[in-house]
Design an enzyme around this catalytic site. Sequence first.
Site, PDB file in Angstrom:
ATOM      1  N   HIS A  55       0.837  -1.203   0.000  1.00 53.88           N
ATOM      2  CA  HIS A  55       0.000   0.000   0.000  1.00 53.88           C
ATOM      3  C   HIS A  55       0.870   1.250   0.000  1.00 53.88           C
ATOM      4  O   HIS A  55       0.573   2.224   0.681  1.00 53.88           O
ATOM      5  CB  HIS A  55      -0.908  -0.005   1.241  1.00 53.88           C
ATOM      6  CG  HIS A  55      -1.881  -1.139   1.242  1.00 53.88           C
ATOM      7  ND1 HIS A  55      -2.606  -1.507   2.348  1.00 53.88           N
ATOM      8  CD2 HIS A  55      -2.253  -1.982   0.260  1.00 53.88           C
ATOM      9  CE1 HIS A  55      -3.376  -2.543   2.040  1.00 53.88           C
ATOM     10  NE2 HIS A  55      -3.176  -2.848   0.782  1.00 53.88           N
TER      11      HIS A  55
HETATM   12  C1  LIG Z   1       0.092  -7.776  -4.724  1.00 53.37           C
HETATM   13  C2  LIG Z   1      -0.783  -6.627  -4.326  1.00 53.37           C
HETATM   14  C3  LIG Z   1      -1.978  -6.878  -3.662  1.00 53.37           C
HETATM   15  C4  LIG Z   1      -2.799  -5.817  -3.303  1.00 53.37           C
HETATM   16  N1  LIG Z   1      -4.008  -6.084  -2.727  1.00 53.37           N
HETATM   17  C5  LIG Z   1      -4.867  -5.066  -2.498  1.00 53.37           C
HETATM   18  C6  LIG Z   1      -6.174  -5.320  -2.040  1.00 53.37           C
HETATM   19  O1  LIG Z   1      -6.573  -6.459  -1.837  1.00 53.37           O
HETATM   20  N2  LIG Z   1      -7.006  -4.269  -1.835  1.00 53.37           N
HETATM   21  C7  LIG Z   1      -6.603  -2.990  -2.074  1.00 53.37           C
HETATM   22  O2  LIG Z   1      -7.396  -2.070  -1.869  1.00 53.37           O
HETATM   23  N3  LIG Z   1      -5.364  -2.721  -2.508  1.00 53.37           N
HETATM   24  C8  LIG Z   1      -4.496  -3.727  -2.748  1.00 53.37           C
HETATM   25  N4  LIG Z   1      -3.264  -3.452  -3.253  1.00 53.37           N
HETATM   26  C9  LIG Z   1      -2.901  -2.051  -3.523  1.00 53.37           C
HETATM   27  C10 LIG Z   1      -3.571  -1.512  -4.791  1.00 53.37           C
HETATM   28  O3  LIG Z   1      -3.621  -2.493  -5.787  1.00 53.37           O
HETATM   29  C11 LIG Z   1      -2.834  -0.308  -5.311  1.00 53.37           C
HETATM   30  O4  LIG Z   1      -2.719   0.648  -4.288  1.00 53.37           O
HETATM   31  C12 LIG Z   1      -3.562   0.375  -6.479  1.00 53.37           C
HETATM   32  O5  LIG Z   1      -3.745  -0.502  -7.551  1.00 53.37           O
HETATM   33  C13 LIG Z   1      -2.780   1.572  -6.936  1.00 53.37           C
HETATM   34  O6  LIG Z   1      -3.425   2.140  -8.023  1.00 53.37           O
HETATM   35  P1  LIG Z   1      -2.761   3.250  -8.905  1.00 53.37           P
HETATM   36  O7  LIG Z   1      -3.839   3.732  -9.801  1.00 53.37           O
HETATM   37  O8  LIG Z   1      -2.101   4.228  -8.021  1.00 53.37           O
HETATM   38  O9  LIG Z   1      -1.577   2.593  -9.743  1.00 53.37           O
HETATM   39  P2  LIG Z   1      -1.237   1.133 -10.270  1.00 53.37           P
HETATM   40  O10 LIG Z   1      -2.377   0.208 -10.055  1.00 53.37           O
HETATM   41  O11 LIG Z   1       0.080   0.761  -9.709  1.00 53.37           O
HETATM   42  O12 LIG Z   1      -1.112   1.308 -11.847  1.00 53.37           O
HETATM   43  C14 LIG Z   1      -0.104   2.041 -12.483  1.00 53.37           C
HETATM   44  C15 LIG Z   1       0.007   1.591 -13.931  1.00 53.37           C
HETATM   45  O13 LIG Z   1       0.912   2.445 -14.623  1.00 53.37           O
HETATM   46  C16 LIG Z   1       1.708   1.686 -15.490  1.00 53.37           C
HETATM   47  N5  LIG Z   1       2.963   2.396 -15.728  1.00 53.37           N
HETATM   48  C17 LIG Z   1       3.915   2.681 -14.825  1.00 53.37           C
HETATM   49  N6  LIG Z   1       4.939   3.351 -15.385  1.00 53.37           N
HETATM   50  C18 LIG Z   1       4.631   3.504 -16.683  1.00 53.37           C
HETATM   51  C19 LIG Z   1       5.300   4.125 -17.778  1.00 53.37           C
HETATM   52  N7  LIG Z   1       6.496   4.736 -17.634  1.00 53.37           N
HETATM   53  N8  LIG Z   1       4.716   4.096 -18.994  1.00 53.37           N
HETATM   54  C20 LIG Z   1       3.500   3.491 -19.141  1.00 53.37           C
HETATM   55  N9  LIG Z   1       2.819   2.897 -18.135  1.00 53.37           N
HETATM   56  C21 LIG Z   1       3.381   2.905 -16.916  1.00 53.37           C
HETATM   57  C22 LIG Z   1       1.907   0.387 -14.745  1.00 53.37           C
HETATM   58  O14 LIG Z   1       2.268  -0.663 -15.611  1.00 53.37           O
HETATM   59  C23 LIG Z   1       0.547   0.184 -14.098  1.00 53.37           C
HETATM   60  O15 LIG Z   1      -0.294  -0.554 -14.946  1.00 53.37           O
HETATM   61  C24 LIG Z   1      -2.409  -4.497  -3.600  1.00 53.37           C
HETATM   62  C25 LIG Z   1      -1.205  -4.250  -4.258  1.00 53.37           C
HETATM   63  C26 LIG Z   1      -0.385  -5.301  -4.631  1.00 53.37           C
HETATM   64  C27 LIG Z   1       0.893  -5.017  -5.359  1.00 53.37           C
END
Ligand SMILES: Cc1cc2nc3c(=O)[nH]c(=O)nc-3n(C[C@H](O)[C@H](O)[C@H](O)COP(=O)(O)OP(=O)(O)OC[C@H]3O[C@@H](n4cnc5c(N)ncnc54)[C@H](O)[C@@H]3O)c2cc1C
Length: 627
Positions: A551
């Site tokens: 997280h």
């Molecule tokens: C294993 C795991 C289990 C989890 N379980 C839970 C859960 O059960 N419940 C919960 O609420 N949260 C959970 N979390 C946390 C939650 O998934 C994340 O906090 C959330 O997905 C973050 O969302 P985001 O939109 O910030 O970015 P992310 O979901 O991290 O997405 C960012 C995206 O940007 C892309 N990207 C990055 N850099 C580049 C670039 N330079 N060019 C193009 N694309 C790029 C990446 O490939 C990715 O697809 C978990 C996390 C993990 C890792």
Amino acid sequence: MWISVKIVLLLTISSCNGFGIPNVFAPFVESLIKNNADKKVERRSYLNEYDFIVVGSGPAGCVVANRLTENPNWNVLLIEAGTVETLIEQVPMFAPYEFLTRYNWGYVAERQPYSCFGSKDSRCGFPRGKALGGTSVIYGMLYTRGSKEDFDNWGKLGNYGWEYYETVLPAFKKSERAHLKFYHKSQFHNDTGYLSVVHNEYQTPIPKIFIDGNKAMGLDEIDYNADENIGVAYLQSNTLKGRRHSAYKSFIEPFLHRKNLHIMLNTRVSKVLIDSVTRIAYGVELIRKNRRHKIIARREVILSAGSFHSPQLLQLSGIGPREDLQRIGVPVLHDLPVGKEMYDHISFPGLLFRSNLTNPILPFLEIQNMVKVFGNFLQSKGFGTVPNGVESLAFIQTPTTNVPHPRLPNIELILLTVAPHYDNGYAVRESERMSDWLYDSVYKQLEGDTTYSFLIVISLLHPKSVGYLELKDRNIFNAPRFYSNFFKEPEDVESILEAIKYTIAMTKTKPFQDIGARLHDAPIPTCAKFGFGSDDYWRCAIRTWCVSLHHQVGTCKMGPSEDRTAIVNPELKVYGVKRLRVIDTSIIPVSTTSHTCAASYMIGEVGADMIKRDWERQSNPYIFHSN
Ligand SMILES: Cc1cc2nc3c(=O)[nH]c(=O)nc-3n(C[C@H](O)[C@H](O)[C@H](O)COP(=O)(O)OP(=O)(O)OC[C@H]3O[C@@H](n4cnc5c(N)ncnc54)[C@H](O)[C@@H]3O)c2cc1C
Ligand SMILES: *[C@@H]1O[C@H](CO)[C@@H](O)[C@H](O)[C@H]1NC(C)=O
Ligand SMILES: *[C@@H]1O[C@H](CO)[C@@H](O)[C@H](O)[C@H]1NC(C)=O
């Protein structure tokens, strides 16, 4: 039809998860499924200019791309480094296996003097999703929003526009399509949004016992996504008809017909283009099929690349700590402490309980049991539909609380009805980077056991220890370095120790005793000298076998202009630059009382509304240039 689907499924599983079923066709079958899915999403050609460019398709990025393309006059390019999920990613129980696929960036944190001693190489894993849908394609599907007090606290830090009742709760509800057994008509839920939120249909016998045991300890059964935060409940999760409901499934796939939404997969944005004189962000540089391109954004660039990559991209674009940028050779455009704070939730998964109940899917590696689980999954039934093996959550306060508000819990207990030995130390063990010596001495002896075991994982919701990240160099393809600082502050260990005592006491209550629940008491060898079960034993165990809940937040922290630690303002605009926002979990200023995926959807909704407010109230600013 069913037969062929099942065969494809088994082949694919055996290929990407290495169950050891030898089959040379599996990779071929899998790439066939995948390429077709990617083709459905990508276009033959792209434009040189878009109104908005969204970098990264995590939950926040998907919501932003969806909401902005509601305006037919705007076109939006969504750029993603990963690809489209397959059927395997949609099996909720397989979540731990997802760590081992190409949908995970697969990072590991730096070695720390205070923690992670039982992990491989003494380094904790820092997985992240790399897919259309981001981490929602591999996450645990647990849907927890955090509490009103969390967001009130953001307000107290000077973040206007994030009031709970006016902004945050409506944004949670706007995304949500809830089908919850008990809270159907609740003012805290909505059943007409895009993202499915459900109670799992299938349950093992354990969550009922866990709930009754917590009640015997004095907790109430609550809706933890409403106004009570201390209590116990069945899990609310983002699944639909027994399958993972990712950000792609909920916010993108049903809208692929929109002509103004263009999506690039397998493409890495390498920096934001910023005019050094006007300081306007006017596009991005990207690498696609080994070639560099520039694409122009007429209105805004939005970084939704997540807590690791949004700060990386800012730094590579010249926005970051001066000394760090100079060290890696990036010209400094604006000096900001990007990445200098990284909050996370650390957990202790070391309490394993055994019982006298027979588990019908064990031993899991026997082919007839695997077929039973997958066969049932295809009909939306059975253990395969349980998100990450998690069935219930409890939120408690222990005496050493550290919480920013007296109504907030400091500890979350997560009931997992799977254990590392279920598949002879494959998924849970590998995904959490458990070292061989730890598995062999503590868990291996349980292999072949056919009774229910369960883990009660203890997570610290508001740790005092705060980590940070920094770039290794200026190569976009190199991972940042992560310094977790887990358990740097001894108070964090004490809070977990108190929760261990609560948990063990709870398993002595009648509901647990009726199934013969007992703590698995094989000691961790490096802690055995303290005597299993003593306070010092647990302190040692906590520092040895700890796992991040992934997280990580705060690396592009939001705050008012007088806050020297803030990277973006409360409208998510990057300080010192125009037309550049960060919209993802990296903007969360301090840890929340929740997992972070729900917050990511919420931040996407709020951020998209802010963009619309800015641009829809003015007439087209380019009208004077166009003729
Ligand atoms: C294993 C795991 C289990 C989890 N379980 C839970 C859960 O059960 N419940 C919960 O609420 N949260 C959970 N979390 C946390 C939650 O998934 C994340 O906090 C959330 O997905 C973050 O969302 P985001 O939109 O910030 O970015 P992310 O979901 O991290 O997405 C960012 C995206 O940007 C892309 N990207 C990055 N850099 C580049 C670039 N330079 N060019 C193009 N694309 C790029 C990446 O490939 C990715 O697809 C978990 C996390 C993990 C890792
Ligand atoms: C429920 O979701 C729909 C779709 O996003 C939205 O239009 C509606 O306003 C939401 N209702 C509430 C009460 O938030
Ligand atoms: C559970 O099994 C153990 C070992 O066989 C036995 O000693 C115990 O009495 C059983 N407990 C219950 C509640 O059935």
